[in-house]
Design a protein around this motif. Sequence first.
Motif, mmCIF file in Angstrom:
data_model
loop_
_atom_site.group_PDB
_atom_site.id
_atom_site.type_symbol
_atom_site.label_atom_id
_atom_site.label_comp_id
_atom_site.label_asym_id
_atom_site.label_seq_id
_atom_site.Cartn_x
_atom_site.Cartn_y
_atom_site.Cartn_z
ATOM 1 N N HIS A 1 1.513 -9.982 -3.955
ATOM 2 C CA HIS A 1 2.651 -10.376 -4.706
ATOM 3 C C HIS A 1 2.898 -11.689 -4.577
ATOM 4 C CE1 HIS A 1 4.651 -6.427 -5.365
ATOM 5 N NE2 HIS A 1 4.278 -6.059 -4.170
ATOM 6 N N TYR B 1 7.211 -7.581 -0.256
ATOM 7 C CA TYR B 1 7.223 -8.329 -1.426
ATOM 8 C C TYR B 1 6.952 -9.736 -0.953
ATOM 9 C CZ TYR B 1 9.552 -4.417 -4.113
ATOM 10 O OH TYR B 1 9.898 -3.446 -4.579
ATOM 11 N N LEU B 2 7.881 -10.286 0.268
ATOM 12 C CA LEU B 2 7.670 -11.478 0.626
ATOM 13 C C LEU B 2 6.353 -11.805 1.083
ATOM 14 C CD1 LEU B 2 11.127 -11.538 2.196
ATOM 15 C CD2 LEU B 2 10.300 -13.014 0.410
ATOM 16 N N TYR C 1 9.314 -13.628 -5.211
ATOM 17 C CA TYR C 1 8.847 -13.192 -3.834
ATOM 18 C C TYR C 1 7.554 -13.903 -3.687
ATOM 19 C CZ TYR C 1 11.913 -9.240 -4.047
ATOM 20 O OH TYR C 1 13.143 -8.455 -4.139
ATOM 21 N N GLU D 1 11.188 -5.036 1.202
ATOM 22 C CA GLU D 1 11.634 -6.669 0.794
ATOM 23 C C GLU D 1 10.393 -7.438 1.703
ATOM 24 O OE1 GLU D 1 15.233 -8.946 -0.637
ATOM 25 O OE2 GLU D 1 14.943 -9.441 1.509
#
Length: 529
Positions: free
Chosen positions: A430, A424-425, A436, A421
């Motif tokens: 992304h 993604y963040l 995200y 995660e």
Amino acid sequence: MTKPTRPILLGIALSCLVVASTVQAKEQLVLAIGGEPEQGFDPLLGWGQYGNPLFQSTLLSRGKDLAPQPELATEWRLSEDRLTWTLTLREDARFADGTPLTAEDVAYTFNAAAQAGGRADLSALDVATALDEHTVSLRLKAPRITFIDQLLTLGIVPHAERDNGYSEQYGRHPLGSGPYQLVEWQEGEQLIVERNPYFYGPTPAFGRLVFLFTGEDTTLSAAHAGQVDIASIPPALAANVPAHMQRVIMESVDNRGILFPMQPANGEHAASGAPIGNNVTADIAIRQAINLAVDRDTLVEVALHGYGRSAFGPADGLPWSDSDERLAAPDLDRAEEILDAAGWQLRDDGLRYKGGLPASFRLTYPSSDTTRQLLAEVSAEMVRPLGIEIQPTGRHWDEIQREALHQDAIMFGFGSHSPQEVYYLFHSQHAGNGFYNSGFYANPEVDAHLDAAQAAPSLEQANREWQAAQWDGTTGYGVRGDSSWAWLVNLEHVYFTNTCLDVGDLGVAPHGHGWPITANLLEWRWTCD
């Protein structure tokens, strides 16, 4: 007529007790725990990434310590070059229609999920291949330390070419090998599921589960009326426990924080058509000042009523988070110094301006979420003395995605059992990928650390790179670097449960979508006659 002897009478009495016990046994549970998925119960589109897929089985499961445990796979190994996973499947797994689950279904699921582009990130997968009926190979394009997360979260669906196989309607009519099967889904109202008679694991204690999709106030009313057996309760309502229920607290890594749009507004739009950028939050001085102004401990007490802890990053307390990532806050004096130095001048109207631009922006939250609303409103009051005007704004998620996602600050919730995660963040690739990195954050040095973490040969080395992405001594996405977020609090999940319901050891929850409380559902028991 002769009277029955004492032993016969005793036998009759015992028989009656058995019948009565059977009649009184709790066969149905009613749950009001939210989490209705917009795209249905389709693992290829993201169902099960937070929590447990329920209808489907995963290759591996997480133990209480988050370590991988056997599930569909009884054995698994990663090749020395870290490019090929080989897994041996159990031979007694069946879908809810009675047909065997084989390696062909597993290979299809992974290949199809890679093409679907859903929440399950299988971009590292080259190809999944069934070696025989019970052995599957997953070959990667390059080493990916977090690929194991897909073995833990991706529910297996039936091959599209078989009877009752996967189709575009699968999300509304899921077929899996998990402990329950869908009976009826009235969208926006309720979901009814029953035991999968072919489930390979222990028989669930409850034959039927009814999930109610109700708002917070309705959920509380239903709990007090005795209409639900377990209810998810916002912290603001957690003191009002019905007489026949008990408060159950589930620890979590579920956080709330303010995502800042990182780009100036220059007329660009995302692929969705939503405008990109915010001239106020694009200034690092604004982001740093807000991080310094927010009193996180007070937010826990006021907005969470004590059910939580302060947050400074997306994964506080987990091995891939930097334990030094904290601020001595609130510190309004330091915040004012930063704003003054950056040219944000305080005027008579109480607002700061820079070149005619007022330090004012919207902080958007989903209008149905009272906790996020409180966090937004209290945070705005904490920041106001600096001359920064935050405008708390409640909107429906559809409107947020359509208009606000990339230009407003957003009160978001995240929190995962995996460092994936974090990737993604904060990775630039992304940027604009759904929720995200919706602020379009980009830092080449952070990208390099995140990529190095994914390619690392060990968890220990990967964790050092994950932590360096937060702050490497020079830069990072965290509060000592770009201050791309103002992380605020980590929640405790609060539930009211019937006093007769034993939910066992709940473990530590990720973000709330996906019913994480049901992860240990096979341990639940009804303790009353």
